[in-house]
Design a protein around this motif. Structure first.
Motif, PDB file in Angstrom:
ATOM      1  N   ALA A   1      56.175  33.662   1.886  1.00  0.00           N
ATOM      2  CA  ALA A   1      54.787  33.739   2.315  1.00  0.00           C
ATOM      3  C   ALA A   1      54.789  34.403   3.677  1.00  0.00           C
ATOM      4  O   ALA A   1      55.819  34.504   4.336  1.00  0.00           O
ATOM      5  N   THR A   2      53.634  34.863   4.098  1.00  0.00           N
ATOM      6  CA  THR A   2      53.547  35.569   5.362  1.00  0.00           C
ATOM      7  C   THR A   2      53.630  34.632   6.554  1.00  0.00           C
ATOM      8  O   THR A   2      53.783  35.069   7.672  1.00  0.00           O
ATOM      9  N   GLY A   3      53.512  33.342   6.318  1.00  0.00           N
ATOM     10  CA  GLY A   3      53.460  32.391   7.423  1.00  0.00           C
ATOM     11  C   GLY A   3      52.033  32.146   7.868  1.00  0.00           C
ATOM     12  O   GLY A   3      51.765  31.297   8.699  1.00  0.00           O
ATOM     13  N   LYS A   4      51.099  32.884   7.291  1.00  0.00           N
ATOM     14  CA  LYS A   4      49.682  32.733   7.619  1.00  0.00           C
ATOM     15  C   LYS A   4      49.007  31.925   6.527  1.00  0.00           C
ATOM     16  O   LYS A   4      49.448  31.902   5.389  1.00  0.00           O
ATOM     17  N   LEU A   5      47.896  31.282   6.888  1.00  0.00           N
ATOM     18  CA  LEU A   5      47.144  30.484   5.933  1.00  0.00           C
ATOM     19  C   LEU A   5      45.793  31.121   5.684  1.00  0.00           C
ATOM     20  O   LEU A   5      45.188  31.704   6.586  1.00  0.00           O
ATOM     21  N   ASP A   6      45.308  30.975   4.442  1.00  0.00           N
ATOM     22  CA  ASP A   6      43.972  31.480   4.142  1.00  0.00           C
ATOM     23  C   ASP A   6      42.932  30.455   4.586  1.00  0.00           C
ATOM     24  O   ASP A   6      43.271  29.422   5.177  1.00  0.00           O
ATOM     25  N   ALA A   7      41.670  30.715   4.302  1.00  0.00           N
ATOM     26  CA  ALA A   7      40.576  29.832   4.752  1.00  0.00           C
ATOM     27  C   ALA A   7      40.711  28.423   4.183  1.00  0.00           C
ATOM     28  O   ALA A   7      40.271  27.453   4.807  1.00  0.00           O
ATOM     29  N   ALA A   8      41.328  28.277   3.015  1.00  0.00           N
ATOM     30  CA  ALA A   8      41.510  26.966   2.393  1.00  0.00           C
ATOM     31  C   ALA A   8      42.784  26.283   2.869  1.00  0.00           C
ATOM     32  O   ALA A   8      43.106  25.182   2.428  1.00  0.00           O
ATOM     33  N   GLY A   9      43.535  26.934   3.770  1.00  0.00           N
ATOM     34  CA  GLY A   9      44.761  26.349   4.292  1.00  0.00           C
ATOM     35  C   GLY A   9      45.978  26.582   3.420  1.00  0.00           C
ATOM     36  O   GLY A   9      47.030  26.000   3.650  1.00  0.00           O
ATOM     37  N   LYS A  10      45.840  27.435   2.391  1.00  0.00           N
ATOM     38  CA  LYS A  10      46.977  27.731   1.513  1.00  0.00           C
ATOM     39  C   LYS A  10      47.745  28.917   2.074  1.00  0.00           C
ATOM     40  O   LYS A  10      47.151  29.825   2.651  1.00  0.00           O
ATOM     41  N   PRO A  11      49.073  28.942   1.886  1.00  0.00           N
ATOM     42  CA  PRO A  11      49.865  30.078   2.386  1.00  0.00           C
ATOM     43  C   PRO A  11      49.438  31.387   1.726  1.00  0.00           C
ATOM     44  O   PRO A  11      49.182  31.431   0.527  1.00  0.00           O
ATOM     45  N   ILE A  12      49.347  32.433   2.530  1.00  0.00           N
ATOM     46  CA  ILE A  12      49.047  33.771   2.020  1.00  0.00           C
ATOM     47  C   ILE A  12      50.362  34.377   1.568  1.00  0.00           C
ATOM     48  O   ILE A  12      51.310  34.449   2.350  1.00  0.00           O
ATOM     49  N   PRO A  13      50.441  34.815   0.305  1.00  0.00           N
ATOM     50  CA  PRO A  13      51.720  35.368  -0.176  1.00  0.00           C
ATOM     51  C   PRO A  13      52.068  36.670   0.521  1.00  0.00           C
ATOM     52  O   PRO A  13      51.208  37.415   0.955  1.00  0.00           O
ATOM     53  N   SER A  14      53.354  36.921   0.598  1.00  0.00           N
ATOM     54  CA  SER A  14      53.864  38.159   1.177  1.00  0.00           C
ATOM     55  C   SER A  14      53.505  39.326   0.269  1.00  0.00           C
ATOM     56  O   SER A  14      53.452  39.187  -0.957  1.00  0.00           O
ATOM     57  N   LEU A  15      53.277  40.476   0.869  1.00  0.00           N
ATOM     58  CA  LEU A  15      53.028  41.677   0.076  1.00  0.00           C
ATOM     59  C   LEU A  15      54.271  42.074  -0.716  1.00  0.00           C
ATOM     60  O   LEU A  15      54.189  42.857  -1.651  1.00  0.00           O
ATOM     61  N   LEU A  16      55.421  41.531  -0.333  1.00  0.00           N
ATOM     62  CA  LEU A  16      56.658  41.813  -1.060  1.00  0.00           C
ATOM     63  C   LEU A  16      56.821  40.936  -2.297  1.00  0.00           C
ATOM     64  O   LEU A  16      57.749  41.131  -3.071  1.00  0.00           O
TER      65      LEU A  16
END
Length: 182
Positions: A22-37
């Motif tokens: 994951a990118t280490g970032k969270l979306d608005a719902a607090g879920k990890p944002i997946p890596s573009l890779l």
């Protein structure tokens, strides 16, 4: 630019797997944002990939950033070449390509590094370079060179302008690279 075989740091050769990084970032719902890779894998290029490789290289050739290659040359490059791919709806999409040409036990050259414009600056090129360097290492090659205008990228991959205590290459241009159209 040259990188030596005796690098103290081994390149990471595995690409991200689905659900892995994951990118280490969270979306608005607090879920990890997946890596573009996510879902990108690096595999050995095959002669049957020549059309996909040509399609990937074509825009870079048109911009004079890469040398044009014949179908036979592309097929030869697959011998020590790698493709970055992602499966979309059961169909494999070519995201990048690079090859290493072995000149001798002393020297190899990284050739035709290209990454699809939608996948640039996310690590695909670095993974391809790492695979090519590892292939040269497996074959016992001492040095790998890359001729490129992307200085910072290759320096970040461990390449430098010359090897310590080694000779440097000098060039004398005898004619323009691209004849002027009159």
């Amino acid at each position: 630019m040259i990188v030596t075989q005796d690098s103290s740091e081994k390149p990471a050769l595995s690409a991200a797997k689905p659900g892995a990084a994951a990118t280490g970032k969270l979306d608005a719902a607090g879920k990890p944002i997946p890596s573009l890779l996510e879902g990108v894998t690096i595999r050995k290029a095959l002669p049957t990939d020549a059309d996909a490789i040509h399609a990937l290289l074509r825009p870079y050739v048109a911009q004079r950033l890469l040398l044009a290659r014949t179908e036979a040359e592309v097929i030869e490059l697959t011998r020590h070449g790698f493709m970055a791919v992602r499966s979309e709806n059961g169909v494999e999409k070519c995201l990048g390509f690079a090859a290493v040409e072995i000149y001798s036990a002393k020297l190899a050259e990284l050739l035709s590094l290209a990454v699809h414009h939608e996948c640039r600056n996310i690590g695909v090129g670095r993974m391809l370079v790492d695979h090519c360097v590892q292939r040269a290492r497996e074959l016992g090659v001492m040095e790998v060179m890359a001729i490129s205008s992307s200085e910072e990228f290759f320096q970040n991959c461990g390449f430098d302008y010359s090897l310590p205590d080694q000779k440097k290459a000098f060039f004398c241009q005898l004619r323009p690279r691209h004849p002027h159209s009159d």
